[in-house]
Design a protein around this motif. Structure first.
Motif, mmCIF file in Angstrom:
data_model
loop_
_atom_site.group_PDB
_atom_site.id
_atom_site.type_symbol
_atom_site.label_atom_id
_atom_site.label_comp_id
_atom_site.label_asym_id
_atom_site.label_seq_id
_atom_site.Cartn_x
_atom_site.Cartn_y
_atom_site.Cartn_z
ATOM 1 N N ILE A 86 16.382 -59.603 -23.822
ATOM 2 C CA ILE A 86 15.750 -57.456 -23.103
ATOM 3 C C ILE A 86 15.363 -58.230 -21.968
ATOM 4 C CG2 ILE A 86 14.971 -55.687 -23.203
ATOM 5 C CD1 ILE A 86 16.334 -55.006 -25.806
ATOM 6 N N ASN A 93 17.540 -57.778 -14.172
ATOM 7 C CA ASN A 93 17.209 -57.234 -12.764
ATOM 8 C C ASN A 93 16.707 -56.405 -11.340
ATOM 9 O OD1 ASN A 93 18.935 -53.717 -12.470
ATOM 10 N ND2 ASN A 93 16.917 -53.204 -12.742
ATOM 11 N N GLY A 143 17.944 -49.883 -12.954
ATOM 12 C CA GLY A 143 19.038 -50.468 -12.576
ATOM 13 C C GLY A 143 18.497 -50.415 -11.149
ATOM 14 N N GLN A 254 23.330 -47.000 -12.572
ATOM 15 C CA GLN A 254 23.868 -47.989 -13.696
ATOM 16 C C GLN A 254 23.978 -49.409 -12.918
ATOM 17 O OE1 GLN A 254 26.623 -47.095 -14.985
ATOM 18 N NE2 GLN A 254 26.128 -45.548 -17.332
ATOM 19 N N TRP A 295 19.325 -43.011 -21.278
ATOM 20 C CA TRP A 295 19.414 -43.906 -20.855
ATOM 21 C C TRP A 295 18.775 -45.157 -21.155
ATOM 22 C CZ3 TRP A 295 17.144 -39.992 -16.314
ATOM 23 C CH2 TRP A 295 17.575 -39.291 -15.610
ATOM 24 N N ALA A 298 20.524 -46.748 -24.222
ATOM 25 C CA ALA A 298 21.802 -47.112 -23.909
ATOM 26 C C ALA A 298 21.764 -48.769 -23.339
ATOM 27 C CB ALA A 298 22.382 -46.508 -22.431
ATOM 28 N N ARG A 299 20.455 -49.302 -22.034
ATOM 29 C CA ARG A 299 20.765 -50.971 -21.805
ATOM 30 C C ARG A 299 19.461 -50.440 -21.154
ATOM 31 N NH1 ARG A 299 25.359 -50.088 -16.848
ATOM 32 N NH2 ARG A 299 27.076 -49.293 -18.339
ATOM 33 N N GLU A 301 17.536 -53.536 -21.236
ATOM 34 C CA GLU A 301 17.444 -54.435 -19.746
ATOM 35 C C GLU A 301 17.708 -54.438 -19.150
ATOM 36 O OE1 GLU A 301 21.633 -54.174 -20.001
ATOM 37 O OE2 GLU A 301 20.002 -54.109 -21.581
ATOM 38 N N SER A 302 17.741 -52.835 -18.281
ATOM 39 C CA SER A 302 17.664 -52.378 -16.620
ATOM 40 C C SER A 302 16.524 -51.425 -16.720
ATOM 41 C CB SER A 302 19.349 -51.289 -16.911
ATOM 42 O OG SER A 302 18.679 -50.183 -17.809
#
Length: 325
Positions: A86, A93, A143, A254, A295, A298-299, A301-302
């Protein structure tokens, strides 16, 4: 001697020149050179280059230990391998976001492949554009968050926002120019702080739209839970929304690929109305933190796990538990 005039938080006359040091000029020259290289690479290669460099160097920096501690605190189910993955993704990112920044103005909507962006939930934007009046957009550093203002503006719902000025005024001017270039109609950027907050309040009171990234720690904020732990959180957005009874629209970006992004716009939050203003501010602030958490989970690493989002005493306890006894 000319008077100093200040517009949008940036000094515009000779006083600025007197404050610019030789080191700042050298730093700005390097920044301009880097910007030129990124532009020449094009959006995809610039994204790949930035992502690769940051993914390689970032995990070696001391600040990555902060990210690891944050993950140990709020996602204890992750093992060391998952946390490292991560953290590498966070740096990648971030590097891609920097690499894509000079190209934001060139990205086109609904391209079939390659660089571009798409919008999910655009109906919420067009509805507010037709309705008119004040609107608050809420998001976080998820993101490529730089895509939010220009992407939303294409649906007639452009918004002003807060920003933290770069320490070097020459570089700050470059950053602001890139942001203005990405939107058809430049909108105010309010400097973070008391003065900026007052100016933003007046802006919203006049029926305008404002966007805020509210995922970072605010020492003089209110306590609200984030990932199940108390976290000092800015209540300004909730307070403004309740004062003007205006829509609060959550949204985030995203990453679908190099310089390929999706803006996700959700329906407006339902404003609490208990009759107790303090309770309502706390309730709405918690609702916003809950959206951000969903949010990020769910992701993971973003999101920028690199800042100290939770109280120092909680973080110290996690750090102590990492040391062998």
């Amino acid at each position: 001697m000319r008077r100093t005039s200040v517009k949008d938080g940036v000094t515009r006359d000779g006083a600025e020149a007197n404050q610019v040091t030789l080191a700042m000029r050298a730093e700005a020259m390097l920044a301009r050179s880097a910007l030129a290289v990124l532009r020449r690479l094009g959006p995809v290669r610039a994204s790949d280059f930035g992502g690769a460099v940051c993914r390689m160097i970032g995990p070696l920096l001391p600040v990555s230990k902060v990210a690891d501690t944050n993950l140990r605190l709020v996602m204890p189910e992750l093992d060391a391998v998952a946390r490292r993955r991560i953290v590498r993704g966070v740096w990648e990112n971030l590097g891609r976001t920097v690499g894509e920044f000079p190209h934001i103005s060139t990205l086109r909507e609904n391209t079939s492949a390659g660089p571009g962006f798409e919008v999910e939930g655009a109906c919420h934007l067009t509805a507010q554009a037709e309705r008119g009046g004040p609107v608050l957009f809420v998001s976080g550093h998820i993101g490529n968050w730089e895509m939010l203002p220009p992407g939303v503006a294409k649906y007639g719902a452009g918004f002003a926002s807060f920003y933290r000025a770069a320490g070097n005024p020459l570089i700050d001017r470059m950053i602001r120019a890139l942001r203005n270039e990405a939107t058809d109609k430049p909108l105010p950027l309010f400097a973070k702080g008391t003065r900026g907050a007052r100016e933003a309040l007046v802006w919203v009171a006049k029926g305008n739209r404002l966007g805020m990234l509210v995922d970072q720690k605010m020492n003089d904020g209110i306590v609200s839970r984030f990932f199940g732990h108390p976290a000092m959180t800015a209540p300004a957005l909730a307070a403004m929304a309740l004062r003007f009874r205006c829509p609060v629209i959550p949204g985030y970006v995203q990453r679908l690929g190099p310089a390929r992004l999706r803006i996700v716009v959700e329906q407006p939050l339902e404003l609490p109305e208990s009759g107790d203003r303090q309770v309502d501010v706390a309730t709405l602030t918690q609702m916003i933190n809950d959206r951000l958490e969903s949010w990020i989970r769910a992701r993971p690493e973003s999101w920028l796990w690199l800042h100290r989002r939770w109280p120092k005493d909680v973080m110290r306890e996690v750090e102590r538990s990492r040391k062998p006894r």
